[in-house]
Design a protein around this motif. Sequence first.
Motif, PDB file in Angstrom:
ATOM      1  N   CYS A 199      -0.146   2.240   6.402  1.00  0.00           N
ATOM      2  CA  CYS A 199      -1.330   2.599   7.285  1.00  0.00           C
ATOM      3  C   CYS A 199      -1.926   3.391   8.223  1.00  0.00           C
ATOM      4  O   CYS A 199      -2.051   4.142   8.199  1.00  0.00           O
ATOM      5  CB  CYS A 199      -2.742   1.483   6.590  1.00  0.00           C
ATOM      6  N   ILE A 232      -8.097   5.026   3.984  1.00  0.00           N
ATOM      7  CA  ILE A 232      -6.841   5.705   4.148  1.00  0.00           C
ATOM      8  C   ILE A 232      -6.288   4.079   3.151  1.00  0.00           C
ATOM      9  O   ILE A 232      -5.517   3.812   2.028  1.00  0.00           O
ATOM     10  CB  ILE A 232      -5.963   5.038   5.250  1.00  0.00           C
ATOM     11  N   TRP A 237      -2.401   6.456   9.104  1.00  0.00           N
ATOM     12  CA  TRP A 237      -4.008   6.613  10.044  1.00  0.00           C
ATOM     13  C   TRP A 237      -3.957   8.008  11.528  1.00  0.00           C
ATOM     14  O   TRP A 237      -4.168   8.873  12.015  1.00  0.00           O
ATOM     15  CB  TRP A 237      -4.506   5.104  10.534  1.00  0.00           C
TER      16      TRP A 237
END
Lengths: 256, 329
Positions: free
Chosen positions: A197, A112, A201
């Motif tokens: 992020c 990512i 995730w």
Amino acid sequence: MELTERHVEGLKHLLYKMADDLLIIGHRNSEWTGMGPILEEDIAFSSMAQDKIGQSLAIYNILHEMGEQEPDTVAFTRNASSFHCSQLVEQPIGEYDFSLVRHFLYDYADAIRFDMLSNSIFEPLAMVCKKFRGELKYHTMHANIWIKDLAEGNEESKTRIQNALNKAYPMALSLFEPSEFDKELSEAEIFSGEAKCRTIWEKEVGTVILEAGLEIPQVSDPEEYYGGRSGKHTEHLQPLLDEMTEVFQIDPTADW
Amino acid sequence: MYGNAYIDPKKANSSLVDGENPEKLAEFEARIARGEKIEPKDWMPAMYRKQLVRMIEQHAHSEIIGSLPEGTWITRAPGFRRKLALMAKVQDEVGHAQLLYNAAETLGKSREDMINDLISGKSKYSNVFNYPAKTWADSAVIAWLIDAGAIVNQLANSRGSYGPYCRALERICAEESFHLKYGHDNVVFLATGTSKQREMVQDALTRWWPPIMHFFGPSDKDSVHSETLMRWKVKMASNDDMRQQFLNMYVPKIWDLGLTLPDANLKKNEETGKWDYTEPDWEEFKRVINGGGPCNAERLAVRRTAEENGQWVRKALLKESETYVTPLS
């Protein structure tokens, strides 16, 4: 856009934590060489370890171009308190279940991050991240296959993977420890930030976990393993560094 | 990385062909004489199969056990360049084990059975890996000279008669030649480095010389000449011939670096064109092969632990509905 001193400082912080994570997880993965549960896994972990260490070198090289010391000096002469890796990566390899689950959680985070950074206005980083993305594709593919196979294998393997997940998941949140530079780096379109992020995730690893018939662990204190980014580490990092630098330190000025 | 297969003197020559169909045997031998390769489904004498399984299996075990002494230096390698190279090198060795177990499986023995025989001590592996890699310089000497020795042996064997083994060896030799370059580069840096580095590499070389001399197996005058195995192209070169070839290629290179070897009698005999040397201690060789070396117990214990720790993984992957399939080679 002109980078301010503050941007450069934030960028270096970002690069150090990425490179240190990669170096230490690569080192840990390499400890499986000769020890894997089957030869093919031995080879796979070694292969991923080589990618990680190669990626860390590429980032240390960017740092070097920004005025930091040579990659070998940076990697082989700092002590634990100067490392910015997360507490997840420094954990010992444990049994294969822990190493596999850590690899799964870690590689999704990196995939990512690299994906986001491929669009960074900081060209040198965008360029290497585009290359890393191609390598990461195989790491996450490998993780998916094994998580699924072992979660669906038998009672023992399912329990082991779930237990490893319960242990590693809270540690993995330390990968997204917020940084004081997040806002400015995001505004400057250098890096979209840790919070973003983490959101992606959680969604992506959550999908794999549920599809494999496992449960997403509930985390009571998401900050339990924070601190690595500012040099606060577990007791496991310094011995790892002592081992890693054992030969180099015989004579750091020698050519090896 | 592998030395020469240890051939059991009790199983030599005529007993190899007892009870075989003479017509099939004659055709088999004629094919080999014509330079044809024998493939897994082809007819072959029982002893040909047995000797090959044992040889390829020993070779595979040597690769996997051989990854241990060097593997311990991956986490200590000084600097990125060496660390990345050593990781790739040791990974190659494990990959060789995989290729070789596959080749041996085509002859009817499963990988699991082979690994069980390894950890029970029933089957052997190259003696050199029963010595410790004490310093970083040991890993350099192994990568250069043990891999060089392995290439001498494996190039000879790649011209053998069993197709799957030959193909595996061709690929292995290509990779080993990179290992040798890596090892040589590493030794050059140490030998031309600081006094501490030179001391390390000289010490490693001195300690590794006897195992390197042992590497190709007992002297021809003390080992069994298996004419049948030679005719069947299972054994391709004599131990002494390979040792001579190795000495001829590498002793000058070692001396060029200003390093010394612990054998005052080592020199090229200008009359015979061969190398004179002091016979290494063959009693020690036998002692180590039979389990009495400095690291035999440790190496097998590590392998056993790895197998035991990985058992739950293998068990979870086994599906009752799936049947065993011999790998392609």
